[in-house]
Design an enzyme around this catalytic site. Structure first.
Site, mmCIF file in Angstrom:
data_model
loop_
_atom_site.group_PDB
_atom_site.id
_atom_site.type_symbol
_atom_site.label_atom_id
_atom_site.label_comp_id
_atom_site.label_asym_id
_atom_site.label_seq_id
_atom_site.Cartn_x
_atom_site.Cartn_y
_atom_site.Cartn_z
ATOM 1 N N TYR A 12 0.827 -1.212 0.000
ATOM 2 C CA TYR A 12 0.000 0.000 0.000
ATOM 3 C C TYR A 12 0.866 1.269 0.000
ATOM 4 C CZ TYR A 12 -3.003 3.582 2.171
ATOM 5 O OH TYR A 12 -3.661 4.741 2.486
ATOM 6 N N ILE A 13 1.675 1.458 1.020
ATOM 7 C CA ILE A 13 2.456 2.701 1.112
ATOM 8 C C ILE A 13 3.596 2.667 0.087
ATOM 9 C CG2 ILE A 13 3.715 4.248 2.657
ATOM 10 C CD1 ILE A 13 2.223 2.811 5.005
ATOM 11 N N ASP A 32 9.993 -7.205 -3.934
ATOM 12 C CA ASP A 32 8.806 -7.562 -3.155
ATOM 13 C C ASP A 32 8.525 -9.047 -3.351
ATOM 14 O OD1 ASP A 32 5.967 -7.774 -2.268
ATOM 15 O OD2 ASP A 32 6.078 -5.581 -2.209
ATOM 16 N N ALA A 76 7.464 -5.704 5.277
ATOM 17 C CA ALA A 76 7.273 -6.208 6.640
ATOM 18 C C ALA A 76 5.888 -6.799 6.759
ATOM 19 C CB ALA A 76 7.414 -5.067 7.649
ATOM 20 N N TYR A 142 4.573 -6.719 17.229
ATOM 21 C CA TYR A 142 4.786 -5.926 16.005
ATOM 22 C C TYR A 142 5.610 -4.676 16.319
ATOM 23 C CZ TYR A 142 3.669 -2.472 12.401
ATOM 24 O OH TYR A 142 3.752 -1.477 11.456
ATOM 25 N N ARG A 283 -11.247 -3.116 22.817
ATOM 26 C CA ARG A 283 -10.260 -4.165 22.559
ATOM 27 C C ARG A 283 -9.089 -3.936 23.510
ATOM 28 N NH1 ARG A 283 -9.439 -3.256 16.192
ATOM 29 N NH2 ARG A 283 -8.820 -1.259 17.074
HETATM 30 N N1 NAD Z 1 -0.356 1.129 6.948
HETATM 31 C C1 NAD Z 1 -0.079 1.818 8.066
HETATM 32 O O1 NAD Z 1 -0.909 2.586 8.576
HETATM 33 C C2 NAD Z 1 1.287 1.681 8.709
HETATM 34 C C3 NAD Z 1 1.524 2.352 9.916
HETATM 35 C C4 NAD Z 1 2.780 2.248 10.503
HETATM 36 C C5 NAD Z 1 3.784 1.526 9.880
HETATM 37 N N2 NAD Z 1 3.526 0.869 8.724
HETATM 38 C C6 NAD Z 1 4.625 0.108 8.081
HETATM 39 O O2 NAD Z 1 4.729 0.540 6.737
HETATM 40 C C7 NAD Z 1 5.176 -0.539 5.892
HETATM 41 C C8 NAD Z 1 4.234 -0.673 4.724
HETATM 42 O O3 NAD Z 1 2.906 -0.891 5.204
HETATM 43 P P1 NAD Z 1 1.713 -1.206 4.197
HETATM 44 O O4 NAD Z 1 0.450 -0.841 4.888
HETATM 45 O O5 NAD Z 1 2.042 -0.614 2.888
HETATM 46 O O6 NAD Z 1 1.829 -2.815 4.153
HETATM 47 P P2 NAD Z 1 1.636 -3.801 2.926
HETATM 48 O O7 NAD Z 1 1.403 -5.155 3.521
HETATM 49 O O8 NAD Z 1 0.615 -3.273 1.979
HETATM 50 O O9 NAD Z 1 3.051 -3.755 2.212
HETATM 51 C C9 NAD Z 1 4.154 -4.538 2.606
HETATM 52 C C10 NAD Z 1 4.832 -5.044 1.345
HETATM 53 O O10 NAD Z 1 6.018 -5.747 1.701
HETATM 54 C C11 NAD Z 1 6.076 -6.984 1.003
HETATM 55 N N3 NAD Z 1 6.874 -7.893 1.839
HETATM 56 C C12 NAD Z 1 6.587 -8.317 3.094
HETATM 57 N N4 NAD Z 1 7.578 -9.111 3.556
HETATM 58 C C13 NAD Z 1 8.520 -9.185 2.570
HETATM 59 C C14 NAD Z 1 9.778 -9.842 2.457
HETATM 60 N N5 NAD Z 1 10.264 -10.603 3.439
HETATM 61 N N6 NAD Z 1 10.489 -9.673 1.306
HETATM 62 C C15 NAD Z 1 9.990 -8.920 0.279
HETATM 63 N N7 NAD Z 1 8.806 -8.277 0.344
HETATM 64 C C16 NAD Z 1 8.074 -8.409 1.474
HETATM 65 C C17 NAD Z 1 4.624 -7.383 0.823
HETATM 66 O O11 NAD Z 1 4.393 -8.294 -0.231
HETATM 67 C C18 NAD Z 1 3.963 -6.023 0.575
HETATM 68 O O12 NAD Z 1 3.971 -5.704 -0.800
HETATM 69 C C19 NAD Z 1 5.266 -1.755 6.795
HETATM 70 O O13 NAD Z 1 6.608 -1.897 7.198
HETATM 71 C C20 NAD Z 1 4.385 -1.387 7.979
HETATM 72 O O14 NAD Z 1 4.796 -2.045 9.140
HETATM 73 C C21 NAD Z 1 2.295 0.919 8.114
#
Ligand code: NAD
Length: 329
Positions: A12-13, A32, A76, A142, A283
């Protein structure tokens, strides 16, 4: 054109950041494993390597082949509930694999990294808005898995000269303004997409977990940040590191928050649809208020949110959900 490796760039991000990098004339390269990401969210002309961040051979190959100069590391697992059930999975996937990833990067000569950290590193805050100097006492595996990475980076900096910035995001939300990208997690656990799925009729109700918190309307208050503003923060962080700003931790939020009821009410206004609510018990582990103190990123990186009013966040997310009711499928 500078080549930037984006781990998790199909998420997503990550995918919104790839789009922003392209718009700013960088050359993003995505690594990815698609465990939660979507291949369709990365343009075909962006180099895409399907593989794991822990695959050292692949990482070294990508760095060499694509002449990578810096990394934005999103990859992650990020489900808080799952992390409580399987802490070892999170310590492996997030902490251990990031350690291997960074070792491979350093071996290949890449020293600059921007890292996705989280407000979950703080745990239950003693003071709100939360400054970066607040105690870090995560209340779930986490948050702990991410905190360990931040701490390990300080040692890697001393030993090998790693230059790093950890961005502690609050709640990412919203979608690309042209509706080409949006939030499509499975399972979805975030409030705004869940509300919009209810507006679409894909869910019967949206649950409010707890209505007796110490907030004006009794529901939890969170700091929502538009994913495009978040993407921009990564690029500013990268550029600041390049200019020698020094490593460190920055909150990314707006500095003000909205309650669950306010988010639902705004979604009703934006969508023009009734969104039935189910009031449910609290929760465990949800603090009353989580809002970032944001002076550090504003002053040091010159970052200000442009798209993060609640209305703009929900409007952009709603346009994406209307156009993609089943996500990227
Ligand atoms: N979404 C939020 O509000 C939020 C808030 C705080 C922190 N984060 C952090 O931001 C990051 C992105 O979040 P997101 O919401 O986009 O998550 P997401 O699950 O949409 O994206 C994570 C991406 O990483 C890839 N991935 C995971 N493990 C992998 C690995 N071992 N090797 C290669 N690729 C791998 C997944 O396939 C996915 O495309 C994460 O690290 C998350 O912890 C997100």
């Amino acid at each position: 054109m500078e080549s930037i490796l984006v781990s998790g760039g199909a998420g997503y991000i990550g995918s919104h950041t790839v789009k922003t990098l392209l718009e700013q004339s960088y050359k993003p390269v995505v690594l990815d494993n698609l465990v939660t990401g979507h291949r369709q969210s990365v343009p075909r002309d962006v180099p895409f390597y399907q593989g794991d961040i822990a695959d050292s051979r692949l990482v070294r190959k990508v760095v060499e082949q694509e002449r990578i100069s810096a990394v934005i590391h999103f990859a992650a697992r990020s489900l808080v509930g799952e992390s409580a059930e399987k802490p070892d999975l999170y310590f492996e996937e997030n902490t251990a694999k990031t350690n291997r990833f960074v070792s491979s990067l350093l071996e290949a000569g890449v020293k600059r990294i921007i890292f996705s950290s989280t407000a979950a590193t703080y745990g239950i805050p003693e003071e709100v808005p939360i400054p970066e100097s607040a105690p870090t006492t995560p209340i779930n595996p986490y948050g702990f898995s991410k905190l360990m990475i931040e701490q390990s980076f300080s040692w890697l900096e001393k030993a090998y000269g790693l230059e790093w910035i950890a961005l502690r995001y609050f709640n990412a939300a919203g979608a690309a303004l042209d509706s080409s990208l949006g939030e499509d997690h499975f399972p979805e656990t975030h409030l705004i997409p869940l509300i919009l799925k209810t507006a679409l009729g894909q869910r019967e109700t949206i649950s409010i977990f707890g209505t007796d918190y110490s907030t004006p309307d009794g529901t939890c208050i969170r700091d929502y940040i538009h994913v495009l503003d978040l993407a921009k923060a990564h690029i500013l962080a990268l550029e600041a590191l390049g200019k020698g700003i020094g490593s460190g931790v920055y909150n990314v939020g707006t500095g003000s928050g909205y309650s669950v009821r306010e988010v639902i009410e705004t979604a009703r206004l934006v969508t023009g649809r009734g969104i039935p609510v189910l009031e449910s018990p609290r929760r465990p582990g949800d603090p009353d208020i989580l809002v970032a103190k944001v002076e550090k990123i504003q002053h040091s990186l010159g970052w200000t949110p442009q798209y993060s009013s609640l209305e703009q966040i929900i409007k952009s997310a709603w346009a994406w959900h209307l156009g993609h009711p089943n996500g990227f499928e």
